[in-house]
Motif scaffolding. Structure first.
Motif, PDB file in Angstrom:
ATOM      1  N   UNK A   1     -32.355 -42.125  46.186  1.00  0.00           N
ATOM      2  CA  UNK A   1     -31.443 -41.768  47.266  1.00  0.00           C
ATOM      3  C   UNK A   1     -32.107 -42.126  48.579  1.00  0.00           C
ATOM      4  N   UNK A   2     -31.288 -42.345  49.610  1.00  0.00           N
ATOM      5  CA  UNK A   2     -31.845 -42.766  50.894  1.00  0.00           C
ATOM      6  C   UNK A   2     -32.823 -41.738  51.457  1.00  0.00           C
ATOM      7  N   UNK A   3     -32.472 -40.460  51.364  1.00  0.00           N
ATOM      8  CA  UNK A   3     -33.363 -39.427  51.901  1.00  0.00           C
ATOM      9  C   UNK A   3     -34.691 -39.387  51.144  1.00  0.00           C
ATOM     10  N   UNK A   4     -34.632 -39.491  49.834  1.00  0.00           N
ATOM     11  CA  UNK A   4     -35.851 -39.460  49.020  1.00  0.00           C
ATOM     12  C   UNK A   4     -36.806 -40.573  49.434  1.00  0.00           C
ATOM     13  N   UNK A   5     -36.268 -41.785  49.548  1.00  0.00           N
ATOM     14  CA  UNK A   5     -37.088 -42.941  49.898  1.00  0.00           C
ATOM     15  C   UNK A   5     -37.706 -42.774  51.284  1.00  0.00           C
ATOM     16  N   UNK A   6     -36.892 -42.342  52.238  1.00  0.00           N
ATOM     17  CA  UNK A   6     -37.382 -42.252  53.599  1.00  0.00           C
ATOM     18  C   UNK A   6     -38.345 -41.088  53.786  1.00  0.00           C
ATOM     19  N   UNK A   7     -38.145 -40.003  53.072  1.00  0.00           N
ATOM     20  CA  UNK A   7     -39.136 -38.918  53.116  1.00  0.00           C
ATOM     21  C   UNK A   7     -40.481 -39.410  52.602  1.00  0.00           C
ATOM     22  N   UNK A   8     -40.451 -40.168  51.513  1.00  0.00           N
ATOM     23  CA  UNK A   8     -41.690 -40.730  50.971  1.00  0.00           C
ATOM     24  C   UNK A   8     -42.344 -41.696  51.960  1.00  0.00           C
ATOM     25  N   UNK A   9     -41.520 -42.298  52.839  1.00  0.00           N
ATOM     26  CA  UNK A   9     -42.035 -43.220  53.855  1.00  0.00           C
ATOM     27  C   UNK A   9     -42.451 -42.498  55.136  1.00  0.00           C
ATOM     28  N   UNK A  10     -42.341 -41.169  55.140  1.00  0.00           N
ATOM     29  CA  UNK A  10     -42.819 -40.408  56.276  1.00  0.00           C
ATOM     30  C   UNK A  10     -41.773 -39.903  57.237  1.00  0.00           C
ATOM     31  N   UNK A  11     -40.486 -40.127  56.939  1.00  0.00           N
ATOM     32  CA  UNK A  11     -39.432 -39.662  57.836  1.00  0.00           C
ATOM     33  C   UNK A  11     -39.209 -38.164  57.618  1.00  0.00           C
ATOM     34  N   UNK A  12     -39.217 -37.411  58.677  1.00  0.00           N
ATOM     35  CA  UNK A  12     -38.972 -35.967  58.593  1.00  0.00           C
ATOM     36  C   UNK A  12     -37.725 -35.538  59.355  1.00  0.00           C
ATOM     37  N   UNK A  13     -37.246 -36.377  60.264  1.00  0.00           N
ATOM     38  CA  UNK A  13     -36.076 -36.046  61.074  1.00  0.00           C
ATOM     39  C   UNK A  13     -34.993 -37.087  60.839  1.00  0.00           C
ATOM     40  N   UNK A  14     -33.882 -36.653  60.235  1.00  0.00           N
ATOM     41  CA  UNK A  14     -32.802 -37.578  59.910  1.00  0.00           C
ATOM     42  C   UNK A  14     -31.668 -37.540  60.933  1.00  0.00           C
ATOM     43  N   UNK A  15     -31.804 -36.716  61.962  1.00  0.00           N
ATOM     44  CA  UNK A  15     -30.703 -36.585  62.921  1.00  0.00           C
ATOM     45  C   UNK A  15     -30.355 -37.881  63.645  1.00  0.00           C
ATOM     46  N   UNK A  16     -31.300 -38.804  63.893  1.00  0.00           N
ATOM     47  CA  UNK A  16     -30.895 -40.040  64.570  1.00  0.00           C
ATOM     48  C   UNK A  16     -29.904 -40.888  63.784  1.00  0.00           C
ATOM     49  N   UNK A  17     -29.802 -40.669  62.482  1.00  0.00           N
ATOM     50  CA  UNK A  17     -28.866 -41.436  61.671  1.00  0.00           C
ATOM     51  C   UNK A  17     -27.451 -40.853  61.697  1.00  0.00           C
ATOM     52  N   UNK A  18     -27.306 -39.621  62.149  1.00  0.00           N
ATOM     53  CA  UNK A  18     -26.021 -38.937  62.086  1.00  0.00           C
ATOM     54  C   UNK A  18     -25.089 -39.375  63.202  1.00  0.00           C
ATOM     55  N   UNK A  19     -23.801 -39.155  62.992  1.00  0.00           N
ATOM     56  CA  UNK A  19     -22.784 -39.638  63.927  1.00  0.00           C
ATOM     57  C   UNK A  19     -22.123 -38.532  64.736  1.00  0.00           C
ATOM     58  N   UNK A  20     -22.719 -37.364  64.760  1.00  0.00           N
ATOM     59  CA  UNK A  20     -22.155 -36.315  65.595  1.00  0.00           C
ATOM     60  C   UNK A  20     -22.316 -34.919  65.052  1.00  0.00           C
ATOM     61  N   UNK A  21     -22.141 -34.754  63.749  1.00  0.00           N
ATOM     62  CA  UNK A  21     -22.227 -33.419  63.164  1.00  0.00           C
ATOM     63  C   UNK A  21     -23.681 -33.004  62.984  1.00  0.00           C
ATOM     64  N   UNK A  22     -23.967 -31.702  63.090  1.00  0.00           N
ATOM     65  CA  UNK A  22     -25.314 -31.230  62.774  1.00  0.00           C
ATOM     66  C   UNK A  22     -25.627 -31.476  61.308  1.00  0.00           C
ATOM     67  N   UNK A  23     -26.891 -31.541  60.986  1.00  0.00           N
ATOM     68  CA  UNK A  23     -27.314 -31.898  59.638  1.00  0.00           C
ATOM     69  C   UNK A  23     -26.681 -30.993  58.575  1.00  0.00           C
ATOM     70  N   UNK A  24     -26.576 -29.706  58.858  1.00  0.00           N
ATOM     71  CA  UNK A  24     -26.065 -28.787  57.846  1.00  0.00           C
ATOM     72  C   UNK A  24     -24.568 -28.930  57.622  1.00  0.00           C
ATOM     73  N   UNK A  25     -23.892 -29.698  58.455  1.00  0.00           N
ATOM     74  CA  UNK A  25     -22.449 -29.901  58.293  1.00  0.00           C
ATOM     75  C   UNK A  25     -22.089 -31.320  57.838  1.00  0.00           C
ATOM     76  N   UNK A  26     -23.074 -32.121  57.522  1.00  0.00           N
ATOM     77  CA  UNK A  26     -22.796 -33.446  56.985  1.00  0.00           C
ATOM     78  C   UNK A  26     -22.171 -33.329  55.593  1.00  0.00           C
ATOM     79  N   UNK A  27     -21.273 -34.255  55.271  1.00  0.00           N
ATOM     80  CA  UNK A  27     -20.587 -34.230  53.978  1.00  0.00           C
ATOM     81  C   UNK A  27     -21.424 -34.963  52.938  1.00  0.00           C
ATOM     82  N   UNK A  28     -21.727 -34.300  51.842  1.00  0.00           N
ATOM     83  CA  UNK A  28     -22.506 -34.914  50.779  1.00  0.00           C
ATOM     84  C   UNK A  28     -21.704 -36.011  50.097  1.00  0.00           C
ATOM     85  N   UNK A  29     -22.404 -37.070  49.669  1.00  0.00           N
ATOM     86  CA  UNK A  29     -21.732 -38.142  48.949  1.00  0.00           C
ATOM     87  C   UNK A  29     -21.453 -37.718  47.514  1.00  0.00           C
ATOM     88  N   UNK A  30     -20.585 -38.466  46.846  1.00  0.00           N
ATOM     89  CA  UNK A  30     -20.229 -38.166  45.464  1.00  0.00           C
ATOM     90  C   UNK A  30     -21.351 -38.606  44.523  1.00  0.00           C
TER      91      UNK A  30
END
Length: 295
Positions: A264-293
């Motif tokens: 998954x994208x988050x898994x890969x990027x966490x392993x690469x050292x990413x800890x903050x994913x908010x720059x990828x979001x389009x407006x909603x806070x992280x806890x309100x993002x819609x999970x993919x199927x």
């Protein structure tokens, strides 16, 4: 929800600074053959590779401007070259054996070989069984399953000659929770067919020096498929931009060559050292993002 391509997307949203992903490797000089890629997630992945100085062969159906979709294979090539890569745009259909064979041959002729295949082209229809048109069913099987298998198959001779070969398919983990088959059986079958190709080829090619992996987003990604839904413009506010998949793909393709993974994208990027994913979001806070199927 229906769309001819679940990797189609609107123009990318610029990242906030600083950029969350700091690459440890480079795709400079490597040749990537991608199905689709004239827009959306595929174009984002190709653009990230082009920034390294990669060679990208983009085979997509859109040679002329589409009334509902932005971008053509030729505008994509212009974007890739502006980003610093070399691009070979090819108008072709992954369902057509001749088109795929010609794309493989053109990549080898132009750039001397193929190092990476990205199976990006995909069709989506989330209709339930009694509602889906069999033409749509066949379309998804032909593009998603057969197209992924065919492009991978025909590229194998060139990939085996590469010193660092990889097949990356945009498909989900094989989650056998009945929920996903019951929600949209036809689409689930098509996407899982792509994932079975990853599973099987990884085992088949484990001694051939060809890594085979899949990559899937944890959240909705801003795509034309979503925007074309009723209320889609609001829905994408709870999605992430396609750049998260581009960075994750870059991390996988510049990694240590592990094979047979369903990342998954988050898994890969966490392993690469990413800890903050908010720059990828389009407006909603992280806890309100819609999970993919499929997750």
């Amino acid at each position: 929800m229906t769309s001819s391509n679940d990797a189609s997307a609107s123009p990318a949203l610029p990242f906030q600074a600083p950029h969350p992903y700091q690459a440890q490797g480079s795709l400079k000089g490597r040749t990537i053959l991608m199905s689709g890629g004239s827009r959306g997630i595929g174009l984002a992945i190709a653009t990230r590779a082009a920034r390294d100085g990669a060679n990208i062969v983009v085979m997509a159906k859109t040679g002329e401007p589409h009334p509902k979709l932005q971008g053509t294979v030729f505008t994509a090539a212009e974007q890739l070259e502006a980003a610093g890569g070399q691009a070979l745009p090819l108008v072709g259909d992954v369902r057509n054996d001749g088109d795929v064979a010609a794309a493989v041959a053109a990549a080898v002729e132009r750039f001397g070989g193929i190092d990476v295949v990205v199976n990006n082209a995909s069709a989506i229809d989330l209709s339930r069984t009694d509602a889906i048109d069999m033409k749509r069913f066949d379309l998804m099987q032909d593009i998603n399953v057969r197209g992924t298998f065919l492009l991978s198959k025909l590229a194998l001779p060139a990939l085996r000659k590469s010193g660092n070969a990889h097949i990356l398919t945009l498909s989900p983990p094989l989650n056998l929770d009945p929920k996903w088959a019951g929600a949209h059986l036809a689409y689930t079958m098509a996407k899982y067919g792509m994932s079975l190709t990853t599973l099987g080829l990884a085992e088949e090619l484990k001694n051939d020096g060809v890594a085979v992996n899949s990559l899937w987003p944890c959240t909705l990604i801003d795509t034309a498929a979503i925007r074309n839904m009723p209320g889609g413009e609001q829905i994408v506010q709870a999605a992430r931009g396609p750049e998260i998949m581009a960075d994750a793909a870059h991390a996988v393709l510049t990694g240590v060559g592990s094979t047979g993974n369903f990342y998954t994208d988050e898994q890969v990027l966490r392993d690469a050292g990413v800890t903050d994913f908010t720059p990828y979001s389009l407006g909603a806070p992280e806890e309100k993002l819609v999970a993919d199927i499929f997750l």
